[in-house]
Design a protein around this motif. Sequence first.
Motif, mmCIF file in Angstrom:
data_model
loop_
_atom_site.group_PDB
_atom_site.id
_atom_site.type_symbol
_atom_site.label_atom_id
_atom_site.label_comp_id
_atom_site.label_asym_id
_atom_site.label_seq_id
_atom_site.Cartn_x
_atom_site.Cartn_y
_atom_site.Cartn_z
ATOM 1 N N THR A 1 -4.362 43.637 -6.986
ATOM 2 C CA THR A 1 -5.453 44.341 -6.305
ATOM 3 C C THR A 1 -6.446 44.886 -7.326
ATOM 4 O OG1 THR A 1 -3.957 44.941 -4.509
ATOM 5 C CG2 THR A 1 -5.992 46.204 -4.683
ATOM 6 N N LEU A 2 -5.951 45.494 -8.380
ATOM 7 C CA LEU A 2 -6.817 45.998 -9.451
ATOM 8 C C LEU A 2 -7.626 44.852 -10.050
ATOM 9 C CD1 LEU A 2 -7.750 48.197 -11.457
ATOM 10 C CD2 LEU A 2 -5.745 47.623 -12.837
ATOM 11 N N HIS A 3 -6.958 43.751 -10.316
ATOM 12 C CA HIS A 3 -7.618 42.594 -10.905
ATOM 13 C C HIS A 3 -8.723 42.054 -9.982
ATOM 14 C CE1 HIS A 3 -8.037 39.064 -13.430
ATOM 15 N NE2 HIS A 3 -7.988 38.324 -12.337
ATOM 16 N N LEU A 4 -8.404 41.938 -8.725
ATOM 17 C CA LEU A 4 -9.359 41.399 -7.760
ATOM 18 C C LEU A 4 -10.608 42.274 -7.658
ATOM 19 C CD1 LEU A 4 -9.645 39.072 -5.703
ATOM 20 C CD2 LEU A 4 -8.723 40.630 -3.987
ATOM 21 N N TYR A 5 -10.423 43.567 -7.457
ATOM 22 C CA TYR A 5 -11.570 44.468 -7.323
ATOM 23 C C TYR A 5 -12.367 44.582 -8.623
ATOM 24 C CZ TYR A 5 -10.046 45.945 -2.697
ATOM 25 O OH TYR A 5 -9.698 45.968 -1.369
ATOM 26 N N ALA A 6 -11.677 44.695 -9.737
ATOM 27 C CA ALA A 6 -12.363 44.790 -11.028
ATOM 28 C C ALA A 6 -13.148 43.521 -11.318
ATOM 29 C CB ALA A 6 -11.354 45.071 -12.143
ATOM 30 N N SER A 7 -12.571 42.376 -10.993
ATOM 31 C CA SER A 7 -13.239 41.096 -11.249
ATOM 32 C C SER A 7 -14.499 40.946 -10.408
ATOM 33 C CB SER A 7 -12.288 39.935 -10.964
ATOM 34 O OG SER A 7 -11.193 39.985 -11.830
ATOM 35 N N PHE A 8 -14.407 41.249 -9.135
ATOM 36 C CA PHE A 8 -15.590 41.131 -8.277
ATOM 37 C C PHE A 8 -16.665 42.136 -8.653
ATOM 38 C CE2 PHE A 8 -12.912 38.742 -5.150
ATOM 39 C CZ PHE A 8 -13.647 37.562 -5.230
ATOM 40 N N LEU A 9 -16.253 43.356 -9.031
ATOM 41 C CA LEU A 9 -17.229 44.338 -9.505
ATOM 42 C C LEU A 9 -17.917 43.828 -10.766
ATOM 43 C CD1 LEU A 9 -18.594 47.124 -9.453
ATOM 44 C CD2 LEU A 9 -16.620 48.011 -10.727
ATOM 45 N N ALA A 10 -17.138 43.312 -11.693
ATOM 46 C CA ALA A 10 -17.691 42.802 -12.952
ATOM 47 C C ALA A 10 -18.597 41.596 -12.722
ATOM 48 C CB ALA A 10 -16.558 42.444 -13.916
ATOM 49 N N LEU A 11 -18.234 40.739 -11.802
ATOM 50 C CA LEU A 11 -19.037 39.556 -11.515
ATOM 51 C C LEU A 11 -20.415 39.949 -10.970
ATOM 52 C CD1 LEU A 11 -18.639 36.481 -11.705
ATOM 53 C CD2 LEU A 11 -17.929 36.517 -9.317
ATOM 54 N N GLY A 12 -20.434 40.843 -9.994
ATOM 55 C CA GLY A 12 -21.698 41.277 -9.400
ATOM 56 C C GLY A 12 -22.508 42.177 -10.306
ATOM 57 N N LEU A 13 -21.855 43.186 -10.859
ATOM 58 C CA LEU A 13 -22.557 44.144 -11.707
ATOM 59 C C LEU A 13 -23.048 43.490 -12.991
ATOM 60 C CD1 LEU A 13 -23.430 47.086 -11.944
ATOM 61 C CD2 LEU A 13 -21.205 47.598 -12.965
ATOM 62 N N GLY A 14 -22.274 42.569 -13.519
ATOM 63 C CA GLY A 14 -22.677 41.869 -14.736
ATOM 64 C C GLY A 14 -23.981 41.115 -14.553
ATOM 65 N N ALA A 15 -24.134 40.466 -13.418
ATOM 66 C CA ALA A 15 -25.387 39.746 -13.137
ATOM 67 C C ALA A 15 -26.557 40.720 -13.085
ATOM 68 C CB ALA A 15 -25.263 38.973 -11.830
ATOM 69 N N ILE A 16 -26.350 41.855 -12.451
ATOM 70 C CA ILE A 16 -27.412 42.860 -12.356
ATOM 71 C C ILE A 16 -27.781 43.384 -13.735
ATOM 72 C CG2 ILE A 16 -27.969 45.182 -11.499
ATOM 73 C CD1 ILE A 16 -26.163 44.482 -9.049
ATOM 74 N N VAL A 17 -26.783 43.704 -14.548
ATOM 75 C CA VAL A 17 -27.033 44.241 -15.888
ATOM 76 C C VAL A 17 -27.773 43.216 -16.747
ATOM 77 C CG1 VAL A 17 -25.939 45.039 -18.032
ATOM 78 C CG2 VAL A 17 -25.079 45.842 -15.835
ATOM 79 N N LEU A 18 -27.350 41.969 -16.670
ATOM 80 C CA LEU A 18 -27.998 40.937 -17.481
ATOM 81 C C LEU A 18 -29.450 40.696 -17.071
ATOM 82 C CD1 LEU A 18 -25.128 38.345 -17.901
ATOM 83 C CD2 LEU A 18 -26.117 39.798 -19.673
ATOM 84 N N SER B 1 -21.697 50.276 -19.147
ATOM 85 C CA SER B 1 -20.400 50.917 -19.423
ATOM 86 C C SER B 1 -19.414 50.674 -18.286
ATOM 87 C CB SER B 1 -20.585 52.422 -19.633
ATOM 88 O OG SER B 1 -21.378 52.665 -20.763
ATOM 89 N N THR B 2 -19.915 50.756 -17.058
ATOM 90 C CA THR B 2 -19.068 50.485 -15.893
ATOM 91 C C THR B 2 -18.616 49.033 -15.905
ATOM 92 O OG1 THR B 2 -20.279 52.153 -14.639
ATOM 93 C CG2 THR B 2 -18.960 50.584 -13.364
ATOM 94 N N TRP B 3 -19.530 48.140 -16.284
ATOM 95 C CA TRP B 3 -19.203 46.723 -16.354
ATOM 96 C C TRP B 3 -18.123 46.455 -17.409
ATOM 97 C CZ3 TRP B 3 -20.049 42.982 -20.238
ATOM 98 C CH2 TRP B 3 -19.779 41.676 -19.846
ATOM 99 N N VAL B 4 -18.258 47.074 -18.582
ATOM 100 C CA VAL B 4 -17.260 46.901 -19.647
ATOM 101 C C VAL B 4 -15.894 47.375 -19.160
ATOM 102 C CG1 VAL B 4 -16.521 47.731 -21.929
ATOM 103 C CG2 VAL B 4 -18.874 46.945 -21.584
ATOM 104 N N LEU B 5 -15.856 48.505 -18.484
ATOM 105 C CA LEU B 5 -14.588 49.016 -17.953
ATOM 106 C C LEU B 5 -14.004 48.045 -16.927
ATOM 107 C CD1 LEU B 5 -12.460 51.239 -17.719
ATOM 108 C CD2 LEU B 5 -13.943 52.346 -16.022
ATOM 109 N N ALA B 6 -14.840 47.545 -16.023
ATOM 110 C CA ALA B 6 -14.368 46.588 -15.014
ATOM 111 C C ALA B 6 -13.860 45.309 -15.672
ATOM 112 C CB ALA B 6 -15.482 46.277 -14.015
ATOM 113 N N MET B 7 -14.574 44.825 -16.676
ATOM 114 C CA MET B 7 -14.156 43.616 -17.389
ATOM 115 C C MET B 7 -12.822 43.833 -18.093
ATOM 116 S SD MET B 7 -16.160 40.923 -17.199
ATOM 117 C CE MET B 7 -16.054 40.015 -18.735
#
Length: 123
Positions: free
Chosen positions: A4-21, A35-41
């Motif tokens: 569950t942690l992996h799933l939520y962190a991965s989807f957060l990182a996938l979406g947020l990473g695109a926004i940050v980039l 910083s939030t993206w790094v933590l999620a990754m």
Amino acid sequence: MAFTLHLYASFLALGLGAIVLLSTKGTMLHRIMGSTWVLAMALSALSSFWFGGGVLPLLGHFGPIRLLSLWVLVALAVAVLAILKGRVEQHRSWMRGAYLGLVGAFIGTLAPGRWVAVQLGIW
């Protein structure tokens, strides 16, 4: 729990990473989202070590995807250290690479025999 942690962190990182980039760099918002993206990754990569290798186990239950998780952790560390030292180009390159690693991992979940692919009825 790890899944569950992996799933939520991965989807957060996938979406947020695109926004940050795609967003303006150097702003306070960029730093907070980054910083939030790094933590999620990091949570995504670390939580992946509790799963089996699935297809192509290489060492025990660790498969090729774990090598990618390890690489992402290294990339995050190098990128954070780079920006702390003012090396913006190095930071940018490693962050893009880490995000591409996440995209690669996501694509890898669609491979034959992987849980996501099975759940989606792809294979």
